[in-house]
Design a protein around this motif. Structure first.
Motif, PDB file in Angstrom:
ATOM      1  N   LYS A   1      -0.588  -2.009 -14.401  1.00 50.66           N
ATOM      2  CA  LYS A   1      -0.837  -0.731 -14.209  1.00 50.66           C
ATOM      3  C   LYS A   1       0.233   0.509 -14.464  1.00 50.66           C
ATOM      4  O   LYS A   1       0.212   1.407 -13.711  1.00 50.66           O
ATOM      5  CB  LYS A   1      -1.324  -0.424 -12.822  1.00 50.66           C
ATOM      6  CG  LYS A   1      -2.657  -1.242 -12.664  1.00 50.66           C
ATOM      7  CD  LYS A   1      -4.112  -0.588 -12.455  1.00 50.66           C
ATOM      8  CE  LYS A   1      -5.338  -1.337 -12.495  1.00 50.66           C
ATOM      9  NZ  LYS A   1      -6.247  -0.495 -12.962  1.00 50.66           N
ATOM     10  N   ILE A   2       0.811  -0.018 -15.182  1.00 47.22           N
ATOM     11  CA  ILE A   2       2.163   1.024 -15.605  1.00 47.22           C
ATOM     12  C   ILE A   2       1.655   2.370 -15.989  1.00 47.22           C
ATOM     13  O   ILE A   2       2.162   3.405 -15.410  1.00 47.22           O
ATOM     14  CB  ILE A   2       3.069   0.382 -16.668  1.00 47.22           C
ATOM     15  CG1 ILE A   2       4.556   1.134 -16.515  1.00 47.22           C
ATOM     16  CG2 ILE A   2       2.580   0.360 -18.131  1.00 47.22           C
ATOM     17  CD1 ILE A   2       5.404   0.760 -15.372  1.00 47.22           C
ATOM     18  N   LYS A   3       0.577   2.601 -16.722  1.00 48.99           N
ATOM     19  CA  LYS A   3       0.258   4.124 -16.877  1.00 48.99           C
ATOM     20  C   LYS A   3      -0.818   4.686 -15.822  1.00 48.99           C
ATOM     21  O   LYS A   3      -1.241   5.825 -16.101  1.00 48.99           O
ATOM     22  CB  LYS A   3      -0.498   4.037 -18.328  1.00 48.99           C
ATOM     23  CG  LYS A   3       0.770   3.704 -19.463  1.00 48.99           C
ATOM     24  CD  LYS A   3       0.326   4.323 -20.757  1.00 48.99           C
ATOM     25  CE  LYS A   3       1.542   4.227 -21.639  1.00 48.99           C
ATOM     26  NZ  LYS A   3       1.302   3.421 -22.652  1.00 48.99           N
ATOM     27  N   SER A   4      -0.960   4.060 -14.919  1.00 50.85           N
ATOM     28  CA  SER A   4      -1.977   4.539 -13.802  1.00 50.85           C
ATOM     29  C   SER A   4      -1.458   5.329 -13.120  1.00 50.85           C
ATOM     30  O   SER A   4      -0.341   5.457 -12.650  1.00 50.85           O
ATOM     31  CB  SER A   4      -2.639   3.271 -13.272  1.00 50.85           C
ATOM     32  OG  SER A   4      -3.353   2.311 -13.904  1.00 50.85           O
ATOM     33  N   THR A   5      -2.381   6.008 -12.337  1.00 51.40           N
ATOM     34  CA  THR A   5      -1.929   7.192 -11.299  1.00 51.40           C
ATOM     35  C   THR A   5      -1.578   6.405  -9.984  1.00 51.40           C
ATOM     36  O   THR A   5      -1.983   5.240  -9.814  1.00 51.40           O
ATOM     37  CB  THR A   5      -2.900   8.318 -11.275  1.00 51.40           C
ATOM     38  OG1 THR A   5      -4.209   7.460 -10.606  1.00 51.40           O
ATOM     39  CG2 THR A   5      -3.418   9.137 -12.275  1.00 51.40           C
ATOM     40  N   ASP A   6      -1.053   6.978  -9.168  1.00 50.55           N
ATOM     41  CA  ASP A   6      -0.726   6.635  -7.772  1.00 50.55           C
ATOM     42  C   ASP A   6      -2.113   6.219  -7.047  1.00 50.55           C
ATOM     43  O   ASP A   6      -1.959   5.118  -6.585  1.00 50.55           O
ATOM     44  CB  ASP A   6       0.033   7.765  -6.941  1.00 50.55           C
ATOM     45  CG  ASP A   6       1.484   8.132  -7.297  1.00 50.55           C
ATOM     46  OD1 ASP A   6       1.750   7.421  -8.434  1.00 50.55           O
ATOM     47  OD2 ASP A   6       2.001   8.976  -6.856  1.00 50.55           O
TER      48      ASP A   6
ATOM     49  N   PHE B   1       0.781  -1.378  -0.076  1.00 47.22           N
ATOM     50  CA  PHE B   1       0.000   0.066   0.086  1.00 47.22           C
ATOM     51  C   PHE B   1       0.546   1.355   0.168  1.00 47.22           C
ATOM     52  O   PHE B   1       0.461   2.388  -0.314  1.00 47.22           O
ATOM     53  CB  PHE B   1      -1.027  -0.158   1.188  1.00 47.22           C
ATOM     54  CG  PHE B   1      -1.990  -1.195   1.201  1.00 47.22           C
ATOM     55  CD1 PHE B   1      -3.169  -0.980   0.372  1.00 47.22           C
ATOM     56  CD2 PHE B   1      -1.824  -2.302   1.694  1.00 47.22           C
ATOM     57  CE1 PHE B   1      -3.903  -1.986   0.122  1.00 47.22           C
ATOM     58  CE2 PHE B   1      -2.646  -3.393   1.648  1.00 47.22           C
ATOM     59  CZ  PHE B   1      -3.752  -3.169   0.790  1.00 47.22           C
ATOM     60  N   LEU B   2       2.135   1.027   0.137  1.00 45.28           N
ATOM     61  CA  LEU B   2       3.110   2.176   0.021  1.00 45.28           C
ATOM     62  C   LEU B   2       3.952   2.178  -1.310  1.00 45.28           C
ATOM     63  O   LEU B   2       4.681   3.131  -1.549  1.00 45.28           O
ATOM     64  CB  LEU B   2       4.189   2.354   1.441  1.00 45.28           C
ATOM     65  CG  LEU B   2       3.261   2.506   2.735  1.00 45.28           C
ATOM     66  CD1 LEU B   2       4.515   2.313   3.770  1.00 45.28           C
ATOM     67  CD2 LEU B   2       2.626   3.689   2.645  1.00 45.28           C
ATOM     68  N   LEU B   3       3.628   1.151  -1.930  1.00 45.51           N
ATOM     69  CA  LEU B   3       4.535   1.129  -3.313  1.00 45.51           C
ATOM     70  C   LEU B   3       3.592   1.348  -4.522  1.00 45.51           C
ATOM     71  O   LEU B   3       4.210   1.109  -5.691  1.00 45.51           O
ATOM     72  CB  LEU B   3       4.947  -0.400  -3.488  1.00 45.51           C
ATOM     73  CG  LEU B   3       5.748  -1.060  -2.425  1.00 45.51           C
ATOM     74  CD1 LEU B   3       5.848  -2.609  -2.526  1.00 45.51           C
ATOM     75  CD2 LEU B   3       7.203  -0.465  -2.475  1.00 45.51           C
ATOM     76  N   TYR B   4       2.735   2.333  -4.523  1.00 37.84           N
ATOM     77  CA  TYR B   4       2.019   2.915  -5.453  1.00 37.84           C
ATOM     78  C   TYR B   4       2.731   3.738  -6.672  1.00 37.84           C
ATOM     79  O   TYR B   4       2.338   3.613  -7.644  1.00 37.84           O
ATOM     80  CB  TYR B   4       0.762   3.585  -4.913  1.00 37.84           C
ATOM     81  CG  TYR B   4       1.170   4.668  -3.845  1.00 37.84           C
ATOM     82  CD1 TYR B   4       1.641   5.838  -4.433  1.00 37.84           C
ATOM     83  CD2 TYR B   4       0.783   4.661  -2.641  1.00 37.84           C
ATOM     84  CE1 TYR B   4       1.994   6.866  -3.305  1.00 37.84           C
ATOM     85  CE2 TYR B   4       1.073   5.320  -1.706  1.00 37.84           C
ATOM     86  CZ  TYR B   4       1.521   6.704  -2.099  1.00 37.84           C
ATOM     87  OH  TYR B   4       2.015   7.662  -1.036  1.00 37.84           O
ATOM     88  N   ASP B   5       3.857   4.014  -6.253  1.00 38.08           N
ATOM     89  CA  ASP B   5       4.504   4.607  -7.374  1.00 38.08           C
ATOM     90  C   ASP B   5       5.944   3.857  -7.938  1.00 38.08           C
ATOM     91  O   ASP B   5       6.780   4.397  -8.561  1.00 38.08           O
ATOM     92  CB  ASP B   5       4.903   6.286  -7.088  1.00 38.08           C
ATOM     93  CG  ASP B   5       5.694   6.211  -5.896  1.00 38.08           C
ATOM     94  OD1 ASP B   5       5.922   5.203  -4.900  1.00 38.08           O
ATOM     95  OD2 ASP B   5       6.049   7.367  -5.244  1.00 38.08           O
ATOM     96  N   ASP B   6       6.039   2.653  -7.350  1.00 39.59           N
ATOM     97  CA  ASP B   6       7.059   2.019  -7.863  1.00 39.59           C
ATOM     98  C   ASP B   6       6.860   1.491  -9.026  1.00 39.59           C
ATOM     99  O   ASP B   6       5.908   0.460  -9.426  1.00 39.59           O
ATOM    100  CB  ASP B   6       7.226   0.773  -6.805  1.00 39.59           C
ATOM    101  CG  ASP B   6       8.138  -0.286  -7.210  1.00 39.59           C
ATOM    102  OD1 ASP B   6       8.904  -0.246  -7.974  1.00 39.59           O
ATOM    103  OD2 ASP B   6       8.292  -1.393  -6.334  1.00 39.59           O
ATOM    104  N   PRO B   7       7.780   1.748 -10.151  1.00 38.64           N
ATOM    105  CA  PRO B   7       7.330   1.201 -11.562  1.00 38.64           C
ATOM    106  C   PRO B   7       7.261  -0.414 -11.570  1.00 38.64           C
ATOM    107  O   PRO B   7       6.502  -0.756 -12.527  1.00 38.64           O
ATOM    108  CB  PRO B   7       8.253   2.007 -12.245  1.00 38.64           C
ATOM    109  CG  PRO B   7       9.421   2.631 -11.439  1.00 38.64           C
ATOM    110  CD  PRO B   7       8.884   2.546  -9.896  1.00 38.64           C
ATOM    111  N   VAL B   8       8.130  -0.824 -10.984  1.00 39.44           N
ATOM    112  CA  VAL B   8       8.153  -2.422 -11.077  1.00 39.44           C
ATOM    113  C   VAL B   8       6.790  -3.119 -10.511  1.00 39.44           C
ATOM    114  O   VAL B   8       6.143  -3.745 -11.190  1.00 39.44           O
ATOM    115  CB  VAL B   8       9.407  -3.038 -10.328  1.00 39.44           C
ATOM    116  CG1 VAL B   8       9.308  -4.559 -10.477  1.00 39.44           C
ATOM    117  CG2 VAL B   8      10.513  -2.475 -10.818  1.00 39.44           C
TER     118      VAL B   8
END
Ligand SMILES: [Zn+2]
Length: 256
Positions: free
Chosen positions: A237-242, A223-230
């Motif tokens: 969800k590579i193109k999704s928002t945080d 739940f804290l990894l929402y901006d981790d590209p991997v």
């Protein structure tokens, strides 16, 4: 280093009771009141006098012991203004973004709506200790019962912005279930794999997995990894928002 002694124990089945005391002043605080008898027993064992009771939110497994403890110790009960009608015997209501003093230490009250609308958490700013209630768990976050995913996201973000070396205490021991979920959605992450094994070992030895630190959570809590590209890629969800990534993670956990 902290002048406070912190004593953590299990109440009911998986709730955490926690007592924070300052030996010099004799002041003692309990965060939430899951079980009056258990908390009372721990206070007696440690020869402590309960002076403060801080309530994170209105759920029964966090407020059940208020009446008994208030009657026995005449402690000051503090809790969220927004839930004052559902929480008995509040002496002081808190709205968030204010400070209270406990034994000379400033505690920041942070509003974290999502699990419930009035949920608040307590940050000992000087000691860098957070009592996160049911907003954040070890490798997990609280279920969104009343708020929206966006509200919960904003609440979790506030925790993520605290200093990395913050020590975090949580309302429940859900570590094993959370670790299983984390590994299921992010199976190739080495930090998560290692932590899963550590939790398995800790639980099998009947030891507590908490407290945790923000630094460890930043690397292993989905739940804290929402901006981790991997991670985003693993979720498709590579193109999704945080927010979208966070929301997808919450939905998957609800159905896990
Ligand atoms: Zn709750």
């Amino acid at each position: 280093m902290t002048k406070f002694e912190i004593h953590q124990f299990i109440c009911r089945t998986d709730n955490y009771g926690v007592l924070i005391s300052d030996k010099n002043t004799g002041l003692t605080m309990s965060v939430d009141a899951p079980d009056a008898m258990k908390i009372d027993e721990e206070l007696e064992k440690k020869k402590l006098n309960l002076t403060h009771l801080l309530i994170t939110h209105k759920h029964q497994d966090h407020i059940d012991g208020i009446e008994y403890l208030k009657k026995k110790y005449n402690c000051t009960v503090l809790g969220p203004e927004l839930e004052k009608d559902q929480i008995p015997q509040l002496d002081i209501t808190l709205i968030g973004d204010e400070y209270i003093d406990f034994s000379g230490s400033p505690i920041k009250i942070i509003e974290t709506p999502g699990h419930t609308l009035g949920h608040i958490i307590f940050f000992f700013e000087r000691e860098k200790i957070l009592f996160a209630g049911d907003t954040l768990f070890l490798m997990g976050c609280g279920r969104v019962f009343e708020g929206t995913h966006e509200q919960m996201f904003e609440s979790v973000k506030k925790i993520r912005e605290l200093p990395a070396d913050t020590v975090i205490y949580c309302g429940h021991e859900y570590s094993m279930a959370n670790a299983k979920f984390a590994l299921s959605i992010y199976p190739n992450n080495k930090n998560i794999k290692n932590r899963y094994e550590y939790i398995q070992k800790t639980v099998s030895e009947k030891k507590y997995c908490l407290p945790t630190t923000l630094e460890v959570e930043l690397n292993t809590n989905p739940f804290l990894l929402y901006d981790d590209p991997v991670f985003k890629n693993e979720l498709g969800k590579i193109k999704s928002t945080d927010l979208e990534v966070f929301s997808e993670t919450r939905t998957r956990k609800d159905n896990f």
